[in-house]
Design an enzyme around this catalytic site. Structure first.
Site, PDB file in Angstrom:
ATOM      1  N   CYS A  38       5.974  77.389  -0.666  1.00 20.08           N
ATOM      2  CA  CYS A  38       5.729  76.104  -0.005  1.00 20.08           C
ATOM      3  C   CYS A  38       5.037  76.350   1.326  1.00 20.08           C
ATOM      4  O   CYS A  38       5.149  77.428   1.914  1.00 20.08           O
ATOM      5  CB  CYS A  38       7.078  75.415   0.195  1.00 20.08           C
ATOM      6  SG  CYS A  38       7.070  73.953   1.239  1.00 20.08           S
ATOM      7  N   THR A  40       5.969  75.229   4.030  1.00 24.08           N
ATOM      8  CA  THR A  40       7.034  75.524   4.981  1.00 24.08           C
ATOM      9  C   THR A  40       7.344  77.016   5.017  1.00 24.08           C
ATOM     10  O   THR A  40       7.605  77.586   6.083  1.00 24.08           O
ATOM     11  CB  THR A  40       8.303  74.731   4.641  1.00 24.08           C
ATOM     12  OG1 THR A  40       8.003  73.330   4.673  1.00 24.08           O
ATOM     13  CG2 THR A  40       9.419  75.010   5.636  1.00 24.08           C
ATOM     14  N   HIS A  43       4.871  78.497   7.200  1.00 23.33           N
ATOM     15  CA  HIS A  43       5.196  78.232   8.609  1.00 23.33           C
ATOM     16  C   HIS A  43       6.292  79.191   9.091  1.00 23.33           C
ATOM     17  O   HIS A  43       6.249  79.673  10.230  1.00 23.33           O
ATOM     18  CB  HIS A  43       5.670  76.792   8.793  1.00 23.33           C
ATOM     19  CG  HIS A  43       4.584  75.763   8.648  1.00 23.33           C
ATOM     20  ND1 HIS A  43       3.288  75.994   9.039  1.00 23.33           N
ATOM     21  CD2 HIS A  43       4.618  74.480   8.169  1.00 23.33           C
ATOM     22  CE1 HIS A  43       2.563  74.911   8.810  1.00 23.33           C
ATOM     23  NE2 HIS A  43       3.340  73.990   8.288  1.00 23.33           N
ATOM     24  N   GLU A  61      12.631  76.579  -2.460  1.00 26.20           N
ATOM     25  CA  GLU A  61      12.420  75.805  -3.676  1.00 26.20           C
ATOM     26  C   GLU A  61      12.847  76.680  -4.851  1.00 26.20           C
ATOM     27  O   GLU A  61      12.242  77.725  -5.095  1.00 26.20           O
ATOM     28  CB  GLU A  61      10.941  75.430  -3.838  1.00 26.20           C
ATOM     29  CG  GLU A  61      10.387  74.562  -2.731  1.00 26.20           C
ATOM     30  CD  GLU A  61       8.894  74.306  -2.887  1.00 26.20           C
ATOM     31  OE1 GLU A  61       8.339  73.562  -2.056  1.00 26.20           O
ATOM     32  OE2 GLU A  61       8.276  74.855  -3.829  1.00 26.20           O
ATOM     33  N   CYS A  97      25.817  69.613   8.573  1.00 30.85           N
ATOM     34  CA  CYS A  97      27.159  69.909   9.090  1.00 30.85           C
ATOM     35  C   CYS A  97      28.183  68.889   8.617  1.00 30.85           C
ATOM     36  O   CYS A  97      29.382  69.158   8.596  1.00 30.85           O
ATOM     37  CB  CYS A  97      27.135  69.962  10.616  1.00 30.85           C
ATOM     38  SG  CYS A  97      26.963  68.349  11.433  1.00 30.85           S
TER      39      CYS A  97
END
Length: 345
Positions: A38, A40, A43, A61, A97
């Site tokens: 991906c 991301t 990144h 993923e 959380c």
């Protein structure tokens, strides 16, 4: 076990010296089958996103098989189906959380204290991965192992359309024809939109037309603003979905949206963006962002089961696990490459 680990900015390696993760009473131990590459992940590797302590096992993923079940784990969340060893699953990779204000409002994707598979937590580019049981979904029989890898990005695409508040008949411009842009295109079409895709790579524009786009635009050789005006009766688009996150495309949104329209920032901007906000004010344009997923996984699986979305349409290559580092480098260096998926066995 084997794992693909980030060692520092732009540095990744394949190692076979990582211990199999231990898992707690509320966790599952999974054996990944396929993992997606991906933007991301790029990144994380190249732009410093995520954890600053290394090594870090990457990847979020994933489709996988359950191989270990914590003592407190019984059924899948929201169902009475027992979790069993051998179940095929996918994972919501954002770990909230469940205590902060956004979590208590049901906005788990906005958790103030989140962890995330392959970004902060040890990820899925490995022979085994530990995940909280309540973030897993059993794959339906009608969803293949390979298609299961695409459920997370498809869920993101559904979130984009949700945030756009799109209505049937709306003109939707999608900026960026990468795999996430192609998924957003299909979700918008399935939702009744008239979809225009802007993308400089010819083969990605051709794919968009095959998937049903009403028009495509080459933003390098065409005048994007004039083309959108021509296609929308000189009004501009009702919805803009930006799927790239680079300054050039982010700044284009306000130039092609109609007065009273809505812009969705779906790409992750890793650099500062300069924009002329006068059109935003003057046209009462709504500018919103869409981050990760928020309860879209079941809908994504249903869209695949019903055949309303072809998640493998943008698949460029399935690479063996041993070539994953090379694949990450190629994906980063070339805008021409479509979706790449890692096969673990």
């Amino acid at each position: 076990m084997r794992a693909i680990q980030k060692l520092g900015t732009g540095k990744a390696q394949l190692t076979d010296k990582v211990p199999i993760p231990s898992y707690g009473p509320n966790d599952l131990l999974l054996k990944p089958l396929y993992s997606g590459i991906c933007t991301t992940d790029l990144h994380v590797l190249y732009h410093g996103m995520g954890r600053e302590e290394f090594p870090l096992t990457m990847g979020h993923e994933v489709s996988a098989i359950v191989v270990g079940i914590g003592n407190n784990v019984d059924t899948y969340v929201g169902s009475d189906r027992k979790i069993k060893v051998g179940d095929r699953v996918t994972v919501e990779p954002l770990f909230p959380c469940e205590k902060c204000d956004p979590c208590l409002q049901g906005k788990m994707n906005l958790c103030s204290n989140m962890s995330h598979l392959g970004i902060f937590d040890e990820g899925a580019y490995a022979d085994y991965v530990r995940v909280p049981s309540h973030r897993t979904h059993r794959l339906p029989d009608g969803v293949s192992d390979l298609a299961g890898t695409f459920i997370e990005p498809l869920s993101c695409a559904i979130n984009f359309i949700d945030k756009s508040q799109m209505k049937p008949g709306n003109f939707v411009v999608i900026l960026g024809g990468g795999s996430i842009g192609q998924l957003a295109l299909q979700v918008a079409l399935a939702s009744g939109g008239k979809v225009i895709l802007s993308e400089p790579v010819a083969k990605k524009r051709e794919l968009a037309l095959k998937l049903g786009a009403h028009a495509v635009i080459d933003p390098i050789n065409d005048n994007l603003i004039e083309r959108v005006k021509d296609l929308t009766d000189n009004k501009g688009a009702d919805i803009i979905i930006e799927c790239v996150g680079v300054p050039a495309t982010v700044s284009q949104m306000l130039k092609i949206v109609k007065r009273g329209g809505r812009c969705v920032l779906a790409g992750a901007p890793v650099k500062p963006v300069e924009m002329d906000f006068l059109p935003l004010w003057y046209g009462e344009v709504e500018l919103v962002a869409a981050h990760a997923t928020a309860w879209q996984f079941p809908r994504a699986m249903t869209l695949i089961e019903l055949g309303l979305v072809d998640v493998e349409a943008a698949l460029e290559q399935i690479v063996p696990f041993t070539e994953a580092v090379r694949a990450l480098e190629e994906a980063y260096k070339s805008n021409e490459i479509g979706k790449m998926v890692i096969k673990h066995n």
